[in-house]
Motif scaffolding. Structure first.
Motif, PDB file in Angstrom:
ATOM      1  N   ARG A  12      -0.930 -13.383  12.540  1.00  0.00           N
ATOM      2  CA  ARG A  12      -1.089 -12.338  11.430  1.00  0.00           C
ATOM      3  C   ARG A  12       0.187 -11.249  11.673  1.00  0.00           C
ATOM      4  NH1 ARG A  12      -3.422  -7.756   9.866  1.00  0.00           N
ATOM      5  NH2 ARG A  12      -3.667  -7.484   7.489  1.00  0.00           N
ATOM      6  N   LEU A  13       0.585 -10.741  10.785  1.00  0.00           N
ATOM      7  CA  LEU A  13       1.540  -9.425  10.946  1.00  0.00           C
ATOM      8  C   LEU A  13       0.703  -8.427  11.142  1.00  0.00           C
ATOM      9  CD1 LEU A  13       4.523 -10.504   8.531  1.00  0.00           C
ATOM     10  CD2 LEU A  13       4.379 -10.714  11.249  1.00  0.00           C
ATOM     11  N   GLN A  14       0.876  -7.676  12.471  1.00  0.00           N
ATOM     12  CA  GLN A  14       0.100  -6.471  12.700  1.00  0.00           C
ATOM     13  C   GLN A  14       0.033  -5.406  11.634  1.00  0.00           C
ATOM     14  OE1 GLN A  14       1.220  -5.546  16.777  1.00  0.00           O
ATOM     15  NE2 GLN A  14       2.567  -3.681  16.061  1.00  0.00           N
ATOM     16  N   GLU A  15       1.423  -5.196  11.040  1.00  0.00           N
ATOM     17  CA  GLU A  15       1.600  -4.158  10.129  1.00  0.00           C
ATOM     18  C   GLU A  15       1.204  -4.421   8.573  1.00  0.00           C
ATOM     19  OE1 GLU A  15       2.415  -1.354  11.241  1.00  0.00           O
ATOM     20  OE2 GLU A  15       3.409  -1.716  12.983  1.00  0.00           O
ATOM     21  N   ALA A  16       0.664  -5.832   8.419  1.00  0.00           N
ATOM     22  CA  ALA A  16       0.482  -6.329   7.086  1.00  0.00           C
ATOM     23  C   ALA A  16      -0.784  -5.336   6.241  1.00  0.00           C
ATOM     24  CB  ALA A  16       0.195  -7.738   7.042  1.00  0.00           C
ATOM     25  N   PRO A  17      -0.907  -5.088   5.198  1.00  0.00           N
ATOM     26  CA  PRO A  17      -2.007  -4.389   4.631  1.00  0.00           C
ATOM     27  C   PRO A  17      -3.245  -5.268   4.713  1.00  0.00           C
ATOM     28  CG  PRO A  17      -0.050  -4.176   3.252  1.00  0.00           C
ATOM     29  CD  PRO A  17       0.367  -5.224   4.292  1.00  0.00           C
ATOM     30  N   LEU A  18      -4.124  -4.600   4.801  1.00  0.00           N
ATOM     31  CA  LEU A  18      -5.523  -5.713   5.270  1.00  0.00           C
ATOM     32  C   LEU A  18      -5.778  -6.492   3.977  1.00  0.00           C
ATOM     33  CD1 LEU A  18      -7.827  -3.089   6.876  1.00  0.00           C
ATOM     34  CD2 LEU A  18      -6.572  -4.919   7.954  1.00  0.00           C
ATOM     35  N   ASP A  68       0.773  -1.077   0.032  1.00  0.00           N
ATOM     36  CA  ASP A  68       0.019   0.021  -0.163  1.00  0.00           C
ATOM     37  C   ASP A  68       0.824   1.288  -0.045  1.00  0.00           C
ATOM     38  OD1 ASP A  68       0.948   0.121   2.531  1.00  0.00           O
ATOM     39  OD2 ASP A  68      -0.886  -0.409   3.529  1.00  0.00           O
ATOM     40  N   ASP A  69       0.501   2.424   0.288  1.00  0.00           N
ATOM     41  CA  ASP A  69       1.097   3.474   0.440  1.00  0.00           C
ATOM     42  C   ASP A  69       2.094   3.569   1.414  1.00  0.00           C
ATOM     43  OD1 ASP A  69      -0.610   3.911   2.410  1.00  0.00           O
ATOM     44  OD2 ASP A  69      -1.420   5.908   1.602  1.00  0.00           O
ATOM     45  N   ARG A  70       2.281   2.599   2.314  1.00  0.00           N
ATOM     46  CA  ARG A  70       2.821   2.660   3.627  1.00  0.00           C
ATOM     47  C   ARG A  70       4.108   1.551   3.775  1.00  0.00           C
ATOM     48  NH1 ARG A  70       2.032   0.062   8.417  1.00  0.00           N
ATOM     49  NH2 ARG A  70       0.251  -0.959   7.583  1.00  0.00           N
ATOM     50  N   VAL A  71       3.599   0.353   3.303  1.00  0.00           N
ATOM     51  CA  VAL A  71       4.404  -0.793   3.644  1.00  0.00           C
ATOM     52  C   VAL A  71       4.294  -1.818   2.434  1.00  0.00           C
ATOM     53  CG1 VAL A  71       4.100  -0.824   6.060  1.00  0.00           C
ATOM     54  CG2 VAL A  71       2.574  -2.320   4.757  1.00  0.00           C
ATOM     55  N   LEU A  72       5.434  -2.809   2.327  1.00  0.00           N
ATOM     56  CA  LEU A  72       5.598  -3.717   1.606  1.00  0.00           C
ATOM     57  C   LEU A  72       5.384  -5.229   2.216  1.00  0.00           C
ATOM     58  CD1 LEU A  72       6.557  -4.830  -1.362  1.00  0.00           C
ATOM     59  CD2 LEU A  72       8.803  -4.861  -0.452  1.00  0.00           C
ATOM     60  N   HIS A  73       4.185  -6.172   1.780  1.00  0.00           N
ATOM     61  CA  HIS A  73       4.278  -7.156   2.251  1.00  0.00           C
ATOM     62  C   HIS A  73       4.588  -8.437   1.457  1.00  0.00           C
ATOM     63  CE1 HIS A  73       0.773 -10.035   4.147  1.00  0.00           C
ATOM     64  NE2 HIS A  73       1.945 -10.333   4.695  1.00  0.00           N
ATOM     65  N   THR A  74       5.640  -9.123   1.926  1.00  0.00           N
ATOM     66  CA  THR A  74       6.433 -10.301   0.885  1.00  0.00           C
ATOM     67  C   THR A  74       6.201 -11.737   1.755  1.00  0.00           C
ATOM     68  OG1 THR A  74       8.423  -9.772   2.062  1.00  0.00           O
ATOM     69  CG2 THR A  74       8.125  -8.621   0.081  1.00  0.00           C
ATOM     70  N   LEU A 131      20.685  -0.885  16.439  1.00  0.00           N
ATOM     71  CA  LEU A 131      20.500  -0.290  17.350  1.00  0.00           C
ATOM     72  C   LEU A 131      21.031  -0.432  18.672  1.00  0.00           C
ATOM     73  CD1 LEU A 131      16.936   0.430  15.733  1.00  0.00           C
ATOM     74  CD2 LEU A 131      18.817   1.610  15.406  1.00  0.00           C
ATOM     75  N   PRO A 132      20.908   0.592  19.436  1.00  0.00           N
ATOM     76  CA  PRO A 132      21.409   0.185  21.102  1.00  0.00           C
ATOM     77  C   PRO A 132      20.305  -0.671  21.619  1.00  0.00           C
ATOM     78  CG  PRO A 132      21.502   2.716  20.605  1.00  0.00           C
ATOM     79  CD  PRO A 132      20.712   2.144  19.075  1.00  0.00           C
ATOM     80  N   GLU A 133      20.908  -1.453  22.464  1.00  0.00           N
ATOM     81  CA  GLU A 133      20.035  -2.540  23.196  1.00  0.00           C
ATOM     82  C   GLU A 133      18.976  -1.745  24.098  1.00  0.00           C
ATOM     83  OE1 GLU A 133      20.077  -6.477  25.988  1.00  0.00           O
ATOM     84  OE2 GLU A 133      22.098  -5.257  25.529  1.00  0.00           O
ATOM     85  N   ALA A 134      17.799  -2.185  23.960  1.00  0.00           N
ATOM     86  CA  ALA A 134      16.752  -1.595  24.666  1.00  0.00           C
ATOM     87  C   ALA A 134      15.763  -2.465  25.182  1.00  0.00           C
ATOM     88  CB  ALA A 134      16.056  -0.686  23.943  1.00  0.00           C
ATOM     89  N   PRO A 135      14.971  -2.327  26.227  1.00  0.00           N
ATOM     90  CA  PRO A 135      13.683  -3.282  26.681  1.00  0.00           C
ATOM     91  C   PRO A 135      12.938  -3.501  25.292  1.00  0.00           C
ATOM     92  CG  PRO A 135      14.089  -1.650  28.333  1.00  0.00           C
ATOM     93  CD  PRO A 135      15.098  -1.151  27.086  1.00  0.00           C
ATOM     94  N   ASP A 136      12.602  -4.612  25.575  1.00  0.00           N
ATOM     95  CA  ASP A 136      11.328  -5.247  24.269  1.00  0.00           C
ATOM     96  C   ASP A 136      10.231  -4.130  24.633  1.00  0.00           C
ATOM     97  OD1 ASP A 136      12.909  -7.513  23.700  1.00  0.00           O
ATOM     98  OD2 ASP A 136      11.635  -8.646  25.095  1.00  0.00           O
ATOM     99  N   ASP A 137       9.919  -3.756  23.245  1.00  0.00           N
ATOM    100  CA  ASP A 137       8.583  -2.717  23.036  1.00  0.00           C
ATOM    101  C   ASP A 137       7.580  -4.031  22.529  1.00  0.00           C
ATOM    102  OD1 ASP A 137       6.640  -1.258  22.657  1.00  0.00           O
ATOM    103  OD2 ASP A 137       7.719   0.146  21.427  1.00  0.00           O
ATOM    104  N   PHE A 138       6.585  -4.213  23.442  1.00  0.00           N
ATOM    105  CA  PHE A 138       5.843  -5.357  22.987  1.00  0.00           C
ATOM    106  C   PHE A 138       4.672  -4.779  22.014  1.00  0.00           C
ATOM    107  CE2 PHE A 138       6.339  -7.381  27.453  1.00  0.00           C
ATOM    108  CZ  PHE A 138       7.429  -8.047  26.831  1.00  0.00           C
ATOM    109  N   ALA A 139       4.495  -3.462  21.749  1.00  0.00           N
ATOM    110  CA  ALA A 139       3.810  -3.153  20.740  1.00  0.00           C
ATOM    111  C   ALA A 139       4.468  -2.923  19.161  1.00  0.00           C
ATOM    112  CB  ALA A 139       3.561  -1.552  21.133  1.00  0.00           C
ATOM    113  N   LYS A 140       5.628  -3.153  19.356  1.00  0.00           N
ATOM    114  CA  LYS A 140       6.470  -3.028  17.946  1.00  0.00           C
ATOM    115  C   LYS A 140       7.109  -4.403  17.804  1.00  0.00           C
ATOM    116  CE  LYS A 140       7.018   1.889  17.871  1.00  0.00           C
ATOM    117  NZ  LYS A 140       7.887   3.100  17.834  1.00  0.00           N
TER     118      LYS A 140
END
Length: 314
Positions: free
Chosen positions: A305-311, A230-236, A269-278
């Motif tokens: 299902r991948l939460q960022e996948a186009p519908l 879509d105009d935001r992401v690529l789903h492969t 990226l620098p190590e950081a705590p898990d962000d369960f929303a991402k």
């Protein structure tokens, strides 16, 4: 080599190989130096409580001299774990196999700061199968299908499927839309879909990321197909021919379509705590193989299902 200690709370005992000689007068002295990050007195008290045993199950003492035993067994002291608030789901269970749907963030096996919060330990406790053993692995950040062996007698037959590349593995990924994307002429890495990408990947000791060596013959290969965009992401859709560490993450990053929420590739990226929303947008979607025992064709598919996948994605 069988352990003299049973599985406890879903966790098997750890085996330690001891040197036959050295500057240490006792096993306890060697272990105190080997595990220098631990309080030595706390370690010695484990000998007093008969928690460190030889191959025949007999406990060692503080005074047991080095050279008497080649191996010792003990239970790891459980770490203070951050709870991973996602459940693992059992999709299939029979006399020989368990197929589970692993959530993001859950490691396949215990290690480091994860013990009870691992797929293996959770399933052993849930199903009451202390002999349960993973046949293959997924990165902690990757969700999807995992196969486990129930019985040691048939484990090798299923492990050979993976060693001999007789298991068809299919993944999905969601990436940020690549620069210059043209929906009328979808392409990746300068070529139209489907794209076959190869390179040479090796894991270097003490490095969290793998190393790509452009001077050597490729040892990894992935077929990348377009599901949607879509105009935001690529789903492969990803079909790996090989199974190198971080292969799919490395290949998509090299093609200019690094997977969303990947903290390793293309930039560490620098190590950081898990962000369960991402969660990392990578999913082990399908497994297909001919059962080595029955000859039956078997196929399993994730329910995740991948939460960022186009519908509109498949």
């Amino acid at each position: 080599m069988p352990s003299p200690l049973p599985v406890r709370d879903g966790v098997g005992a750890t085996r330690l190989h001891l040197p036959s000689e050295g500057r240490w007068p006792t096993v306890a002295a060697y272990m105190a130096e080997r595990f220098f990050h631990l309080d030595p007195e706390r370690l010695l008290r484990r000998f007093d409580r008969d928690e460190i045993v030889a191959r025949d199950g007999s406990p060692l003492t503080r005074e047991t001299p080095l050279g008497v035993h080649e191996f010792v067994w003990y239970y790891r002291e459980p770490p203070v774990e951050r709870d991973i608030p996602f459940e693992i789901e059992v999709l299939h269970r029979d006399r020989d196999l368990v197929v589970a749907d692993k959530p993001h963030f859950l490691p396949t096996t215990p290690g480091g700061k994860y013990l009870q919060n691992s797929a293996l330990v959770r399933l052993r406790n849930l199903l009451g199968i202390p002999e349960l053993t993973p046949i293959h692995r997924l990165d902690r950040a990757t969700a999807g299908l995992l196969m486990f062996s129930v019985r040691p007698e048939t484990r090798g037959a299923y492990q050979l499927l993976f060693e001999n590349r007789r298991v068809e593995k299919v993944y999905e990924a969601v990436s940020a839309l690549p620069e210059g994307w043209d929906p009328a002429r979808p392409a990746l890495g300068g070529g139209p879909f489907p794209v076959v990408y190869r390179n040479h990947i090796e894991k270097l000791r003490a490095h969290v990321c793998v190393h790509v060596d452009g001077t050597r013959e490729p040892n990894s290969e992935t077929l990348v197909e377009l599901i949607s965009a879509d105009d935001r992401v690529l789903h492969t859709l990803l079909r790996p021919h090989t199974g190198r560490m971080h292969q799919l993450r490395v290949h998509l990053a090299a093609l200019g379509a690094g997977i969303l929420h990947d903290g390793f590739y293309p930039v560490l990226l620098p190590e950081a705590p898990d962000d369960f929303a991402k969660p990392l947008q990578l999913l082990a979607r399908e497994l297909r193989f001919v059962d080595p025992l029955s000859g039956e064709e078997r196929e399993f598919r994730t329910r995740r299902r991948l939460q960022e996948a186009p519908l509109s994605g498949a």
